[in-house]
Design an enzyme around this catalytic site. Structure first.
Site, PDB file in Angstrom:
ATOM      1  N   HIS A 284       0.820  -1.214   0.000  1.00 18.36           N
ATOM      2  CA  HIS A 284       0.000   0.000   0.000  1.00 18.36           C
ATOM      3  C   HIS A 284       0.861   1.274   0.000  1.00 18.36           C
ATOM      4  CE1 HIS A 284       0.488  -0.586   4.323  1.00 18.36           C
ATOM      5  NE2 HIS A 284      -0.536  -1.423   4.421  1.00 18.36           N
TER       6      HIS A 284
ATOM      7  N   ALA B  53       1.718   3.896   5.744  1.00 19.86           N
ATOM      8  CA  ALA B  53       2.542   3.155   6.706  1.00 19.86           C
ATOM      9  C   ALA B  53       3.964   2.922   6.200  1.00 19.86           C
ATOM     10  CB  ALA B  53       1.884   1.830   7.078  1.00 19.86           C
TER      11      ALA B  53
ATOM     12  N   ASP C 284      -7.295  -3.795   0.332  1.00 17.74           N
ATOM     13  CA  ASP C 284      -6.986  -3.754   1.767  1.00 17.74           C
ATOM     14  C   ASP C 284      -8.281  -3.813   2.574  1.00 17.74           C
ATOM     15  OD1 ASP C 284      -5.340  -3.724   3.993  1.00 17.74           O
ATOM     16  OD2 ASP C 284      -4.977  -1.565   3.957  1.00 17.74           O
TER      17      ASP C 284
END
Length: 397
Positions: free
Chosen positions: A228, A232, A286
């Site tokens: 992703h 993060a 996700d």
């Protein structure tokens, strides 16, 4: 659709690679595309007792492959049950996903092993998998990730890279794990990366505070994905490009991206597309258990998640905790909000992930000899029908 007889789909706008067959038709037998053409199909196909589907000028695209999905319809992979895995697969098939990697979150080794065993049970039991997207492996998101970029993962179960622990997970069901997210800057990461490469697992940089140079080192060691992108991970800075910069600049890295406008702004999606191009971007959802369910309280790997207006947040009210996205919505967003062509949007949801999983010779395209994983989209790019290996698993009434 009955896989025991020929099926003819005609009057379709077929997205086949870079091309669009405006008045296309195809025949399916034994779960495989056996013929493909444009204009009027051979009369023999109509006369031979085939199941005939009139697409009425709508889009026929290859089935989507989601390499990062945690849950849906109230279930998550970490539930560790065959029932949960099957429910998730059935939900996403309704949104055009024909193949997926059930994705874990950080948790104790025993919980991760339960999840792996449950996935294997569904994969190996046709009755359990009936009506759901095909399981193409598992994506372990962690547990060897950075405490600094923990995101919506449970910090109590995060560990540093450790070869014996990873070996134990890989050996739970041999050859099931196809992708592992790891923070490559952590001590011991190089050794785990080498192990993963020997076991035919994709190494993905994610939940990482790696600097540009640390990320480039990991890429040199064999890391080939970014989990992703933007989320993060250490972001762009004019004195250190971080993991984001290394991922965007390296031609050896394929970037997952969550095209919902919340995880990544649409303008940043445009930037990623411009830098990586179609062939190095991969749409993912996700998705968590809240996908397909009303707003409210949910869990992700034991953490409390609140969903409001479809946006999933931890109790701090700031940390995104997965999504309620579906693959068809991601394709629509890329086409309508980012402005990419429909063939490119579809490729990022099908051909690219199929290629990365080593399945480019049979999945991700509509072509003779390929698996008949097909999705019929209406003019607004909403799913009308889904076929998996030639079998109809969803039809919108």
């Amino acid at each position: 659709m009955n896989t025991g007889r020929t099926t003819l789909i005609h009057r379709a706008r077929i997205v086949s690679g870079d091309n669009v067959i405006e008045d296309g038709w195809l025949a399916v037998s034994g779960g495989i595309v056996t013929e493909l053409g444009d204009g009027t199909p051979p009369e023999s196909l109509f006369a031979g007792g085939a199941d005939v589907v009139d697409a009425d000028g709508q889009w026929l695209v290859p089935g989507f492959v989601d390499v990062h999905v945690h849950g849906a319809d109230g279930a998550e992979v970490m539930d560790g049950t065959a029932e949960a895995i099957a429910r998730i697969g059935r939900f996403h098939a309704k949104h055009g996903t024909t193949g997926w990697l059930p994705t874990t979150v950080v948790g104790p080794a025993a919980a991760l092993q339960r999840a792996l065993l449950a996935v294997a049970e569904v994969r190996d039991t046709p009755a359990a998998a009936e009506g759901g997207a095909a399981i193409l492996g598992v994506h372990l998101e962690g547990p060897m990730i950075s405490a600094k970029r923990i995101g919506a993962q449970n910090p109590a179960h995060r560990i540093d890279p450790d070869v014996p622990t990873m070996t134990q997970l890989l050996d739970t069901v041999p050859d099931l794990v196809r992708k592992v997210t790891i923070a490559p800057e952590l001590a011991g990461a190089d050794e785990v990366i080498r192990l993963l490469l020997t076991r035919n697992a994709i190494v993905s940089m994610g939940h990482t505070d790696a600097s540009f140079s640390q990320a480039m080192h990991a890429i040199q060691q064999g890391a080939s994905h970014a989990t992703h992108l933007f989320n993060a991970m250490r972001g762009l800075h004019h004195r250190d490009g971080g993991t984001v910069g290394a991922s965007l600049l390296s031609d050896n890295v394929v970037c997952e991206i969550i095209a919902d406008g919340h995880h990544v702004d649409f303008d940043m999606l445009k930037l990623a597309y411009r830098l990586k191009g179609r062939d190095r971007l991969m749409l993912i959802t996700d998705a968590i258990a809240a996908a397909g369910r009303p707003d409210g309280a949910y869990k992700l790997g034991g953490l409390d998640v609140t969903v409001k207006a479809g946006i999933c947040l931890l109790q701090d009210g700031q940390t995104l905790a997965g999504s309620t996205l579906t693959m068809d919505a991601a394709v629509r967003n890329m086409a309508n909000r980012v402005g990419v062509s429909l063939p490119d949007a579809v490729a990022m949801a099908s051909a690219v992930p199929a290629r990365e999983l080593g399945l480019a010779s049979r999945k991700g395209r509509i072509a003779v000899g390929y698996d008949a994983d097909l999705v019929l989209l209406d003019e607004s790019l909403q799913v009308k029908r889904t076929w998996i290996s030639g079998k109809s698993v969803f039809e919108r009434v």
